[in-house]
Write a protein that holds these residues in place. Structure first.
Motif, PDB file in Angstrom:
ATOM      1  N   GLY A  53       0.816  -1.213   0.000  1.00 43.45           N
ATOM      2  CA  GLY A  53       0.000   0.000   0.000  1.00 43.45           C
ATOM      3  C   GLY A  53       0.846   1.258   0.000  1.00 43.45           C
ATOM      4  O   GLY A  53       0.533   2.230  -0.693  1.00 43.45           O
ATOM      5  N   VAL A  54       1.928   1.252   0.768  1.00 49.47           N
ATOM      6  CA  VAL A  54       2.840   2.399   0.780  1.00 49.47           C
ATOM      7  C   VAL A  54       3.438   2.602  -0.610  1.00 49.47           C
ATOM      8  O   VAL A  54       3.583   3.740  -1.078  1.00 49.47           O
ATOM      9  CB  VAL A  54       3.946   2.215   1.850  1.00 49.47           C
ATOM     10  N   GLY A  55       3.763   1.507  -1.286  1.00 50.09           N
ATOM     11  CA  GLY A  55       4.300   1.611  -2.648  1.00 50.09           C
ATOM     12  C   GLY A  55       3.307   2.260  -3.600  1.00 50.09           C
ATOM     13  O   GLY A  55       3.675   3.101  -4.422  1.00 50.09           O
ATOM     14  N   LYS A  56       2.035   1.868  -3.507  1.00 50.29           N
ATOM     15  CA  LYS A  56       0.995   2.481  -4.348  1.00 50.29           C
ATOM     16  C   LYS A  56       0.850   3.970  -4.032  1.00 50.29           C
ATOM     17  O   LYS A  56       0.719   4.801  -4.925  1.00 50.29           O
ATOM     18  CB  LYS A  56      -0.351   1.793  -4.118  1.00 50.29           C
ATOM     19  N   LEU A  57       0.901   4.298  -2.741  1.00 53.21           N
ATOM     20  CA  LEU A  57       0.802   5.693  -2.332  1.00 53.21           C
ATOM     21  C   LEU A  57       1.993   6.494  -2.860  1.00 53.21           C
ATOM     22  O   LEU A  57       1.832   7.629  -3.331  1.00 53.21           O
ATOM     23  CB  LEU A  57       0.721   5.781  -0.802  1.00 53.21           C
ATOM     24  N   MET A  58       3.180   5.899  -2.814  1.00 55.54           N
ATOM     25  CA  MET A  58       4.374   6.563  -3.340  1.00 55.54           C
ATOM     26  C   MET A  58       4.223   6.856  -4.830  1.00 55.54           C
ATOM     27  O   MET A  58       4.657   7.911  -5.301  1.00 55.54           O
ATOM     28  CB  MET A  58       5.612   5.702  -3.092  1.00 55.54           C
ATOM     29  N   ASP A  59       3.605   5.940  -5.560  1.00 57.23           N
ATOM     30  CA  ASP A  59       3.356   6.168  -6.985  1.00 57.23           C
ATOM     31  C   ASP A  59       2.433   7.362  -7.191  1.00 57.23           C
ATOM     32  O   ASP A  59       2.702   8.233  -8.020  1.00 57.23           O
ATOM     33  CB  ASP A  59       2.701   4.941  -7.622  1.00 57.23           C
ATOM     34  N   ARG A  60       1.353   7.389  -6.429  1.00 60.83           N
ATOM     35  CA  ARG A  60       0.328   8.425  -6.636  1.00 60.83           C
ATOM     36  C   ARG A  60       0.821   9.826  -6.301  1.00 60.83           C
ATOM     37  O   ARG A  60       0.392  10.790  -6.928  1.00 60.83           O
ATOM     38  CB  ARG A  60      -0.910   8.105  -5.820  1.00 60.83           C
ATOM     39  N   VAL A  61       1.692   9.955  -5.298  1.00 64.59           N
ATOM     40  CA  VAL A  61       2.149  11.294  -4.920  1.00 64.59           C
ATOM     41  C   VAL A  61       3.460  11.682  -5.609  1.00 64.59           C
ATOM     42  O   VAL A  61       3.968  12.773  -5.398  1.00 64.59           O
ATOM     43  CB  VAL A  61       2.278  11.448  -3.387  1.00 64.59           C
ATOM     44  N   GLY A  62       3.992  10.787  -6.450  1.00 62.41           N
ATOM     45  CA  GLY A  62       5.175  11.135  -7.236  1.00 62.41           C
ATOM     46  C   GLY A  62       6.511  10.829  -6.595  1.00 62.41           C
ATOM     47  O   GLY A  62       7.553  11.245  -7.105  1.00 62.41           O
ATOM     48  N   ILE A  63       6.493  10.110  -5.485  1.00 59.54           N
ATOM     49  CA  ILE A  63       7.759   9.801  -4.814  1.00 59.54           C
ATOM     50  C   ILE A  63       8.608   8.851  -5.655  1.00 59.54           C
ATOM     51  O   ILE A  63       9.831   8.996  -5.704  1.00 59.54           O
ATOM     52  CB  ILE A  63       7.511   9.239  -3.401  1.00 59.54           C
ATOM     53  N   THR A  64       7.990   7.905  -6.355  1.00 55.44           N
ATOM     54  CA  THR A  64       8.790   6.985  -7.170  1.00 55.44           C
ATOM     55  C   THR A  64       9.479   7.720  -8.313  1.00 55.44           C
ATOM     56  O   THR A  64      10.594   7.377  -8.689  1.00 55.44           O
ATOM     57  CB  THR A  64       7.935   5.826  -7.735  1.00 55.44           C
ATOM     58  N   HIS A  65       8.822   8.760  -8.832  1.00 58.65           N
ATOM     59  CA  HIS A  65       9.482   9.559  -9.873  1.00 58.65           C
ATOM     60  C   HIS A  65      10.686  10.291  -9.295  1.00 58.65           C
ATOM     61  O   HIS A  65      11.760  10.328  -9.914  1.00 58.65           O
ATOM     62  CB  HIS A  65       8.499  10.548 -10.500  1.00 58.65           C
TER      63      HIS A  65
END
Length: 190
Positions: A53-65
């Motif tokens: 879930g944290v990984g999905k949240l990171m995607d949505r807020v742009g942290i993975t970028h």
């Protein structure tokens, strides 16, 4: 192949139990092992769900970028295709971060997506082999899954293994990448 090995081990166990007249002990051990397996699965389910879930949240807020930009110099050396493919860079950085946090199961979907982006003509190339090596070796700063298992089994200090995990994961990843690089060079020259 592994199914044949497991079937052979099971057959040897049954034959040994029959030969030694300890079928009741074998039955008890099978039931105890099954119960321990269910307990372990439940113990791991919480952290895996949380970090997925944290990984999905990171995607949505742009942290993975942002991570792919920060990890760019490292990723570009190991995976040159990531320079021109931003989706690949994001999948690789998310996979690397999940592995650094010791979340191998949460890293798997990103690793699979990165592997698909690296695959050309249904052939394993050098970059795909390096990704597999890195996922297998899994450099871990915080071995979350192992700590969850240790905690679930009653360990009061589940993170006291950190120095050993850091040393072994760095050595295994370094040796694995070196071997992949050497064999990649030898294979192309052959």
């Amino acid at each position: 192949m592994m199914s044949w090995i497991y079937a052979g081990m099971l057959l040897v166990s049954v034959l040994a139990a029959v030969h030694s007249h300890s079928g009741a002990a074998l039955s008890a051990a099978v039931l105890e092992g099954a119960g321990a397996g269910v307990t372990l699965a439940i113990t791991l389910a919480g952290p895996i769900c949380l970090w997925s879930g944290v990984g999905k949240l990171m995607d949505r807020v742009g942290i993975t970028h942002m991570l792919s930009v920060c990890l760019g110099p490292l990723l570009h050396r190991v995976f040159p295709s990531a320079r021109t493919n931003s989706a690949l860079a994001q999948e690789l950085s998310g996979n690397l971060c999940a592995n650094l946090l010791g979340l191998g199961n949460a890293a798997t979907p990103r690793g699979i997506r990165a592997a698909r982006l690296l695959t050309r003509d249904d052939q394993a190339n050098d970059e795909l082999c390096r990704l597999i090596v890195l996922n297998t070796a899994s450099i871990q700063l915080i071995p979350t899954s192992v700590a969850a298992i240790r905690s679930g089994l009653g360990c009061r200090t589940p993170f006291d293994i950190l120095p050993a995990v850091w040393i072994t994961s760095l050595c295994s990843a370094g040796m694995g990448l070196a071997a992949a690089w050497i064999f990649g060079k030898l294979w192309h020259h052959a």
